[in-house]
Design an enzyme around this catalytic site. Structure first.
Site, PDB file in Angstrom:
ATOM      1  N   ASP A   7      -2.070 -69.527  -0.554  1.00 34.71           N
ATOM      2  CA  ASP A   7      -2.635 -68.351   0.117  1.00 34.71           C
ATOM      3  C   ASP A   7      -2.194 -68.457   1.581  1.00 34.71           C
ATOM      4  O   ASP A   7      -2.806 -69.191   2.355  1.00 34.71           O
ATOM      5  CB  ASP A   7      -4.167 -68.384   0.000  1.00 34.71           C
ATOM      6  CG  ASP A   7      -4.811 -67.155   0.623  1.00 34.71           C
ATOM      7  OD1 ASP A   7      -4.132 -66.126   0.749  1.00 34.71           O
ATOM      8  OD2 ASP A   7      -6.000 -67.246   0.992  1.00 34.71           O
ATOM      9  N   GLU A  68       0.857 -65.677  -2.440  1.00 36.45           N
ATOM     10  CA  GLU A  68       0.263 -64.345  -2.395  1.00 36.45           C
ATOM     11  C   GLU A  68       1.211 -63.378  -1.690  1.00 36.45           C
ATOM     12  O   GLU A  68       1.723 -63.657  -0.609  1.00 36.45           O
ATOM     13  CB  GLU A  68      -1.091 -64.378  -1.672  1.00 36.45           C
ATOM     14  CG  GLU A  68      -1.852 -63.083  -1.831  1.00 36.45           C
ATOM     15  CD  GLU A  68      -3.278 -63.189  -1.306  1.00 36.45           C
ATOM     16  OE1 GLU A  68      -4.088 -63.895  -1.925  1.00 36.45           O
ATOM     17  OE2 GLU A  68      -3.567 -62.572  -0.269  1.00 36.45           O
ATOM     18  N   ASP A 141     -10.058 -69.585   1.374  1.00 37.74           N
ATOM     19  CA  ASP A 141      -8.598 -69.666   1.263  1.00 37.74           C
ATOM     20  C   ASP A 141      -8.189 -70.675   0.189  1.00 37.74           C
ATOM     21  O   ASP A 141      -7.194 -70.488  -0.515  1.00 37.74           O
ATOM     22  CB  ASP A 141      -7.980 -70.068   2.594  1.00 37.74           C
ATOM     23  CG  ASP A 141      -8.527 -69.243   3.735  1.00 37.74           C
ATOM     24  OD1 ASP A 141      -7.863 -68.289   4.146  1.00 37.74           O
ATOM     25  OD2 ASP A 141      -9.640 -69.541   4.198  1.00 37.74           O
TER      26      ASP A 141
END
Lengths: 189, 189
Positions: A7, A68, A141
């Protein structure tokens, strides 16, 4: 299949390693967050992040790195840093000869919770449950990175088959071999 | 002062090397474009770009790398790629222990032409004239990279003095030593 989920972010970059395959319960291998200090110059923050991701690749030897896919429309200030962080993580994967898969936040949410608009708490709850963790991964996260890795373990193979079929049918880009860098330089004087 | 200017991009990344200082006529040392094929996966394109910028740093040994500061609001599709390219170029600079300076397009245009809204043709014309080149650098990305390098050679030292004064006056971020990467990893099971 072992997946390193990332992420991306400069201040907090979540990571999570998962072993899994479609239709089976995945196993968590590791999770954490890479932090870099906002006081540092951006290039030094990117250097720290690159060093950390390279170390994670060496330690966990994932088959694939899932990052991501962030669209840069929302938040002008942090979006550039996020894209730069994602770029540096993808570079580290390429340098370690690992393929990179990109998933949007809504794909990840849909895969883990069945709802593409799930909120952060729901995602964390489902990640904790699916992976059978004793406690919820923190911060968000880190949980997001695990969710990303689970999403890819479940959906990646099907996506790859679709992509291969599209390429074979002439619908996509041809498979191109890795090439040496090409650049042109001319003396200006 | 030798400046490597970089106009970041995945498909075309302009670069230009200039020797110069404030108030003096700069000299062009080299100019060119790094191209990567759109058919390649993003991480491989970033790898090619990183390899090329690393080679340029080794060949030209600039004192500083000036990169265009791009805001990611305009064009959703290419903005992410541009930010990723900029991040990878900044990483290469940090790995070569070179500082990075960021300049916005309007700063560069104002420095080279006196007009922050100058168009591409005007920028190319002024770059050609200021550097005393026999022919205009092509494509525009290459000319932009030279303009960026000239902008930094002229304005960088003053910007650095302002920044140092702000830091000394407690207005900015403290000067932080380069630190080792910090990340936390916990076994999930």
């Amino acid at each position: 299949m072992r997946v390193l989920g990332i992420d991306p972010g400069l201040t907090r970059c979540g990571w999570g390693v998962v072993d899994g395959r479609p239709g089976a319960r995945p196993t968590a291998v590791g999770v954490g967050v890479v932090r870099t200090m906002p006081e540092l110059d951006v290039e030094l923050r990117l250097l720290e992040l690159h060093t950390a991701v390279t170390a994670l690749l060496r330690e966990h030897r994932p088959d694939v790195v899932a990052i991501e896919r962030v669209f840069t429309q929302n938040n002008r200030g942090t979006a550039t840093g996020t894209a730069q962080a994602a770029g540096v993580a993808a570079l580290a994967a390429a340098q370690a000869d690992r393929p990179v898969a990109w998933h949007t936040p809504s794909e990840v949410k849909a895969a883990i919770s069945g709802n593409g608009r799930a909120d952060k708490e729901q995602v964390t709850l489902m990640v904790t449950r699916v992976l059978g963790l004793a406690a919820a991964p923190k911060p968000a996260d880190a949980a997001d990175a695990l969710a990303l890795a689970v999403c890819h373990a479940w959906r990646g193979p099907a996506q790859q088959r679709l992509r291969s079929a599209a390429i074979a049918g002439g619908l996509g880009a041809p498979v191109v071999q890795r090439t040496l860098p090409r650049w042109q330089g001319v003396a200006a004087r």
